[in-house]
Design an enzyme around this catalytic site. Structure first.
Site, PDB file in Angstrom:
ATOM      1  N   GLY A  84       0.709  -1.236   0.141  1.00 63.41           N
ATOM      2  CA  GLY A  84      -0.096  -0.068   0.118  1.00 63.41           C
ATOM      3  C   GLY A  84       1.023   1.180   0.133  1.00 63.41           C
ATOM      4  O   GLY A  84       1.968   1.387   0.875  1.00 63.41           O
ATOM      5  N   ALA A  85       0.744   2.232  -0.934  1.00 64.15           N
ATOM      6  CA  ALA A  85       1.574   3.332  -0.888  1.00 64.15           C
ATOM      7  C   ALA A  85       1.810   4.174   0.078  1.00 64.15           C
ATOM      8  O   ALA A  85       3.134   4.288   0.331  1.00 64.15           O
ATOM      9  CB  ALA A  85       0.844   4.283  -2.246  1.00 64.15           C
ATOM     10  N   ARG A 127      10.322  -1.421  -4.711  1.00 67.44           N
ATOM     11  CA  ARG A 127       9.258  -1.852  -5.840  1.00 67.44           C
ATOM     12  C   ARG A 127       9.242  -0.403  -6.496  1.00 67.44           C
ATOM     13  O   ARG A 127       9.372   0.548  -5.759  1.00 67.44           O
ATOM     14  CB  ARG A 127       8.094  -1.949  -4.980  1.00 67.44           C
ATOM     15  CG  ARG A 127       7.851  -3.192  -4.200  1.00 67.44           C
ATOM     16  CD  ARG A 127       6.419  -3.528  -3.523  1.00 67.44           C
ATOM     17  NE  ARG A 127       5.439  -3.900  -4.665  1.00 67.44           N
ATOM     18  CZ  ARG A 127       4.064  -3.784  -4.168  1.00 67.44           C
ATOM     19  NH1 ARG A 127       3.533  -3.601  -3.231  1.00 67.44           N
ATOM     20  NH2 ARG A 127       3.207  -4.104  -5.199  1.00 67.44           N
ATOM     21  N   GLN A 240      -5.820  -8.851  -2.272  1.00 72.64           N
ATOM     22  CA  GLN A 240      -5.930  -7.842  -1.168  1.00 72.64           C
ATOM     23  C   GLN A 240      -7.237  -7.597  -0.772  1.00 72.64           C
ATOM     24  O   GLN A 240      -7.674  -7.098   0.227  1.00 72.64           O
ATOM     25  CB  GLN A 240      -5.032  -6.643  -1.511  1.00 72.64           C
ATOM     26  CG  GLN A 240      -3.581  -6.784  -1.846  1.00 72.64           C
ATOM     27  CD  GLN A 240      -3.022  -6.988  -3.253  1.00 72.64           C
ATOM     28  OE1 GLN A 240      -3.799  -7.712  -3.961  1.00 72.64           O
ATOM     29  NE2 GLN A 240      -2.189  -6.494  -3.563  1.00 72.64           N
ATOM     30  N   ASP A 281      -1.527   4.406  -6.123  1.00 71.39           N
ATOM     31  CA  ASP A 281       0.058   4.264  -6.179  1.00 71.39           C
ATOM     32  C   ASP A 281       0.898   5.672  -6.660  1.00 71.39           C
ATOM     33  O   ASP A 281       2.007   5.708  -6.143  1.00 71.39           O
ATOM     34  CB  ASP A 281       0.492   3.121  -6.815  1.00 71.39           C
ATOM     35  CG  ASP A 281      -0.122   1.864  -5.748  1.00 71.39           C
ATOM     36  OD1 ASP A 281      -0.955   1.586  -5.806  1.00 71.39           O
ATOM     37  OD2 ASP A 281       0.799   1.500  -5.082  1.00 71.39           O
ATOM     38  N   ASN A 291      -2.865   2.459 -10.113  1.00 68.89           N
ATOM     39  CA  ASN A 291      -3.341   1.802  -9.048  1.00 68.89           C
ATOM     40  C   ASN A 291      -3.580   0.229  -9.351  1.00 68.89           C
ATOM     41  O   ASN A 291      -3.358  -0.118 -10.233  1.00 68.89           O
ATOM     42  CB  ASN A 291      -4.780   2.298  -8.571  1.00 68.89           C
ATOM     43  CG  ASN A 291      -5.087   1.946  -7.154  1.00 68.89           C
ATOM     44  OD1 ASN A 291      -4.332   2.078  -6.068  1.00 68.89           O
ATOM     45  ND2 ASN A 291      -6.199   1.513  -6.994  1.00 68.89           N
ATOM     46  N   LYS A 292      -3.874  -0.489  -8.360  1.00 69.62           N
ATOM     47  CA  LYS A 292      -4.066  -1.936  -8.541  1.00 69.62           C
ATOM     48  C   LYS A 292      -4.700  -2.430  -9.696  1.00 69.62           C
ATOM     49  O   LYS A 292      -5.329  -2.010 -10.241  1.00 69.62           O
ATOM     50  CB  LYS A 292      -4.676  -2.466  -7.313  1.00 69.62           C
ATOM     51  CG  LYS A 292      -4.897  -3.766  -7.119  1.00 69.62           C
ATOM     52  CD  LYS A 292      -3.687  -4.773  -7.281  1.00 69.62           C
ATOM     53  CE  LYS A 292      -2.582  -4.260  -6.311  1.00 69.62           C
ATOM     54  NZ  LYS A 292      -1.110  -4.881  -6.344  1.00 69.62           N
TER      55      LYS A 292
HETATM   56  O1  MRU Z   1       0.439  -4.246  -4.507  1.00 70.88           O
HETATM   57  P1  MRU Z   1      -0.176  -3.371  -3.460  1.00 70.88           P
HETATM   58  O2  MRU Z   1      -0.974  -4.036  -2.606  1.00 70.88           O
HETATM   59  O3  MRU Z   1       1.012  -2.527  -2.900  1.00 70.88           O
HETATM   60  O4  MRU Z   1      -1.007  -2.197  -4.083  1.00 70.88           O
HETATM   61  C1  MRU Z   1      -1.823  -1.440  -3.339  1.00 70.88           C
HETATM   62  C2  MRU Z   1      -2.774  -0.419  -4.021  1.00 70.88           C
HETATM   63  O5  MRU Z   1      -2.936  -0.484  -5.446  1.00 70.88           O
HETATM   64  C3  MRU Z   1      -3.589   0.272  -3.316  1.00 70.88           C
HETATM   65  O6  MRU Z   1      -4.693   0.667  -3.983  1.00 70.88           O
HETATM   66  C4  MRU Z   1      -2.731   2.052  -3.429  1.00 70.88           C
HETATM   67  O7  MRU Z   1      -1.423   1.653  -2.847  1.00 70.88           O
HETATM   68  C5  MRU Z   1      -3.430   2.748  -2.293  1.00 70.88           C
HETATM   69  S1  MRU Z   1      -3.053   2.054  -0.637  1.00 70.88           S
HETATM   70  C6  MRU Z   1      -3.884   3.382   0.236  1.00 70.88           C
END
Ligand code: MRU
Length: 428
Positions: A84-85, A127, A240, A281, A291-292
């Site tokens: 998560g960012a 990452r 997630q 992100d 984003n995801k």
């Molecule tokens: O691969 P991840 O689980 O780190 O991806 C996270 C996301 O895409 C979230 O939507 C994003 O980081 C926002 S978290 C507040």
């Protein structure tokens, strides 16, 4: 929030309660939300630790990783134990604090600053897509340089500098906490009583320093008794949504229904979604959002069904230097995430014979068993129980896989971007 836990060498098994059944929780309880990452320092030895709830094992196990090195935090980031960012930004700062106290061998500030830059570059590249990771690592380096420059000619001691670096690292989470709360408030103003929303991935307490971004809106609207229901997309391939968001919402007592990602169109078509809230992100200068993976599909579906689509993120996720989504480095992940599934759990022996059998298997420590077709099963003794981690293939061996972790949603599909400064509705 669950702030503290005792220092333990061994990660605990099952120290986080299993989610409550929805019907048994009547009121939203934000105090029950977990804390994803925090800092500890042993008062006697001075040893510093970054504590991380291992999100790869949630919700089946609630292990807490005790990371005492930069490498340990780097591994936790790469394996998605912390993710998560905003949480990645917090992890970057705390990793550098732990490195400063436990690993740095420099004896004077100038040498420390040079070594800090190398350590920061390393953690920043764990990452590629979430800008917060790189940004907070760089900001900490700039802070350390400014601290030394300001202290001259008085010349600060290295100990003072390290303490200041720790204070700065801790402030990343504090700032994020305030930003999440502001995002939650701003987003909740967009919802009417009885609202039904849809979300993807995990953007809550596990992904930030507080109540979250998109989930921050969900929690705030729930506390205001405006929110009726949350549709939670499973978020393949790492889930997630089904593992983390479902667990968080259940823990807080927010009513939700889990759907697979491919069901989103169907629930929107039925008129069951009033708004979509997602995280980010990286937000590019032109408003494109990384984003995801799956976020872009939701934005297209929302446009088709005339449903507002909001992106929620702290301003620290805005990257003015990346002009458009085309410039974003999209992380490609291990094909095995898509080629099969992981399973984690705890085996409780039912009799002495079973205990003996598992003791024999695990007496030398971690027991790694290789199954047919590269499938794997690892067993480890934890007190009177045996934890397992497994990967099982569900695809033919040699299958060709494309596994991008994020996608880009163009600005024109976004109704508004919600930051701590309010709602910017420059989109459609
Ligand atoms: O691969 P991840 O689980 O780190 O991806 C996270 C996301 O895409 C979230 O939507 C994003 O980081 C926002 S978290 C507040």
């Amino acid at each position: 929030m669950n702030d503290e836990s005792a220092i333990s060498e061994e990660p605990a098994v099952g120290n986080i309660a299993a989610p409550q059944a929805e019907s048994s929780v009547s009121k939203v309880n934000l105090d029950a939300l977990p804390k994803a990452i925090w800092f500890e320092r042993d008062a006697t030895s001075g040893v510093a630790e970054v504590r991380i709830i291992d999100q790869t094992r949630l919700p089946m196990q609630g292990d807490v990783l005790c990371c005492r090195t930069l490498e340990a935090v780097e591994t936790a980031i790469k394996t998605l134990a912390v993710r998560g960012a905003p949480a990645l930004g917090i992890a970057a700062g705390l990793a550098l604090a732990v490195w400063s106290f436990n690993e740095c061998t420099e004896t004077e500030p100038q040498g420390y600053l040079v070594a800090l830059e190398t350590a920061a570059e390393r953690i920043a590249s764990a990452r590629p897509t979430a800008v917060n990771l790189q940004r907070e690592a760089q900001r900490l380096v700039v802070f350390a340089h400014e601290f030394v420059a300001k202290a001259a000619p008085k010349t600060s001691s290295l100990d003072e500098l390290k303490e200041a670096v720790l204070k700065h690292a801790l402030s990343i989470a504090k700032t994020d906490e305030a930003h999440c709360k502001a995002i939650g408030k701003a987003g909740a103003t967009l919802l009417k009583k009885g609202a039904k929303v849809l979300t993807i991935c995990n953007t809550g307490a596990l992904a930030t320093g507080s109540i979250g971004t998109a989930l921050g809106v969900v929690y705030t609207a729930s506390a205001q008794e405006k929110l009726e229901h949350v549709w939670v997309c499973e978020t393949r391939p790492v889930n997630q949504g089904s593992r983390l968001t479902a667990w968080e919402l259940a823990t807080a007592g927010v009513p939700y229904t889990l759907i697979s990602d491919s069901m989103a169109a169907s629930v929107m078509a039925k008129g069951w979604v009033d708004a979509v809230f997602v995280g980010a992100d990286r937000i590019c200068a032109n408003g494109d959002v990384a984003n995801k993976i799956g976020t872009l599909s939701l934005a297209i579906l929302a446009k088709h069904h005339n449903i507002p689509f909001y992106v929620c993120a702290p301003s620290s996720t805005i990257d003015a230097e990346t002009k458009t989504g085309a410039e974003v480095d999209i992380e490609q992940r291990d094909p095995r995430e898509l080629a099969g599934f992981t399973a984690t759990g705890v085996i409780l022996p039912q009799n002495a014979q079973q205990t003996t059998a598992f003791d024999i298997l695990t007496e030398a420590g971690l027991c790694e068993l290789t199954l047919r077709n590269g499938q794997q099963l690892a067993l480890e003794r934890k007190g009177g129980a045996y934890a397992f981690d497994a990967w099982f293939a569900t695809t033919p061996s040699g299958v060709q896989i494309y596994n991008p972790c994020f996608d880009i949603t163009p600005a024109e599909l976004i109704t508004g971007i919600i930051t701590e400064d309010g709602v910017d509705g420059a989109g459609r």
